[in-house]
Design an enzyme around this catalytic site. Structure first.
Site, PDB file in Angstrom:
ATOM      1  N   LEU A 134       0.834  -1.197   0.000  1.00  0.00           N
ATOM      2  CA  LEU A 134       0.000   0.000   0.000  1.00  0.00           C
ATOM      3  C   LEU A 134       0.873   1.253   0.000  1.00  0.00           C
ATOM      4  CD1 LEU A 134      -1.663  -2.384   1.372  1.00  0.00           C
ATOM      5  CD2 LEU A 134      -2.948  -0.607   2.544  1.00  0.00           C
ATOM      6  N   CYS A 135       0.354   2.325  -0.608  1.00  0.00           N
ATOM      7  CA  CYS A 135       0.961   3.649  -0.498  1.00  0.00           C
ATOM      8  C   CYS A 135       2.351   3.672  -1.149  1.00  0.00           C
ATOM      9  CB  CYS A 135       0.980   4.063   0.971  1.00  0.00           C
ATOM     10  SG  CYS A 135       1.365   5.784   1.288  1.00  0.00           S
ATOM     11  N   ILE A 136       3.394   3.976  -0.393  1.00  0.00           N
ATOM     12  CA  ILE A 136       4.763   4.040  -0.912  1.00  0.00           C
ATOM     13  C   ILE A 136       5.468   2.688  -0.875  1.00  0.00           C
ATOM     14  CG2 ILE A 136       5.834   4.642   1.304  1.00  0.00           C
ATOM     15  CD1 ILE A 136       6.769   5.990  -2.236  1.00  0.00           C
ATOM     16  N   PRO A 138       5.103  -0.026  -2.512  1.00  0.00           N
ATOM     17  CA  PRO A 138       5.515  -0.605  -3.796  1.00  0.00           C
ATOM     18  C   PRO A 138       6.932  -0.229  -4.214  1.00  0.00           C
ATOM     19  CG  PRO A 138       3.255   0.132  -3.936  1.00  0.00           C
ATOM     20  CD  PRO A 138       3.770   0.602  -2.601  1.00  0.00           C
ATOM     21  N   THR A 188      -1.805  -0.635  -4.263  1.00  0.00           N
ATOM     22  CA  THR A 188      -2.847   0.405  -4.285  1.00  0.00           C
ATOM     23  C   THR A 188      -2.252   1.691  -3.705  1.00  0.00           C
ATOM     24  OG1 THR A 188      -5.203   0.812  -3.812  1.00  0.00           O
ATOM     25  CG2 THR A 188      -3.869  -0.011  -2.006  1.00  0.00           C
TER      26      THR A 188
END
Length: 215
Positions: A134-136, A138, A188
């Site tokens: 989630l968020c950063i 990835p 996401t």
């Protein structure tokens, strides 16, 4: 009952795990009929940030100890994670993911990844089990895997840095997910976009649903 490992990066958006993303991920796992176990690396935080002022504080904290706040004490060192014991692994965001789990916040594409984090990701992928981010988060998945399809939302600078690592970035909006079928990675954007807590819940729910489907 399927079991998902949730990897936390401390406690608090500016220097640890984003608390909404972490909590709503755990809630989604429970509501969708699975169970979770929290993990965090037993390492020193990159720094400590005053969440009222945004200023750095002259003290030192431990990522595992701080993450235990979110996990209500039920947390294990990430060094103890075994992919064989779980059906999937999920990484909520927050700056801690880019400061404590890896150094992307400081070094961009030249970042390094905590050895326990890298080991957890690689062993999960080798076991052909899904990884959620989630968020950063990835960004750290990309640093480890390289040619993976991910999203961090719509921020052009961050997307370019991720693509420099060999990834394909897909622009998304609230609640949308990107699925890389080769590595079984589901991502996401969450708070990489200007979001409400209900939109964060949408993203967490959708990641968890897809991860459980692939598990």
């Amino acid at each position: 009952m399927k079991k998902i490992a949730v990897v936390l990066a401390g406690c608090g958006v500016y220097d640890g795990a984003e608390i909404h993303e972490a909590t709503l991920t755990m809630l989604a796992i429970s509501q969708q009929g699975a169970e979770y176990q929290c993990f965090a690396p037993d390492v020193k935080q990159a720094h400590v940030v005053n969440h009222l002022t945004g200023e750095e504080m002259p003290e030192s904290r431990n990522v595992l100890v701080e993450a235990a706040r979110i996990a209500r004490g039920n947390i294990k060192p990430l060094s103890e994670y075994k992919a064989s014991d779980f059906d999937a692994i999920v990484f909520p965001g927050g700056f801690g993911a880019a400061k404590n789990l890896c150094t992307f916040a400081f070094d961009g594409p030249d970042c390094s990844v905590n050895p326990d984090v890298e080991g957890a990701i690689r062993s999960t992928v080798v076991a052909e089990k899904p990884v959620g981010a989630l968020c950063i988060s990835p960004a750290l998945i990309t640093k480890v895997l390289g040619d993976v399809e991910v999203t961090i939302g719509q921020d052009a600078g961050t997307a370019a840095a991720i693509e420099k690592l060999g990834a394909t970035h897909i622009a998304t909006t609230h609640g949308e997910i990107v699925v890389d079928n080769k590595y079984k990675v589901v991502t996401t954007p969450c708070y990489m976009l200007d979001a409400t807590i209900s939109q964060i819940a949408d993203g967490a729910n959708n990641v968890v649903a897809k991860v459980l489907e692939m598990a």
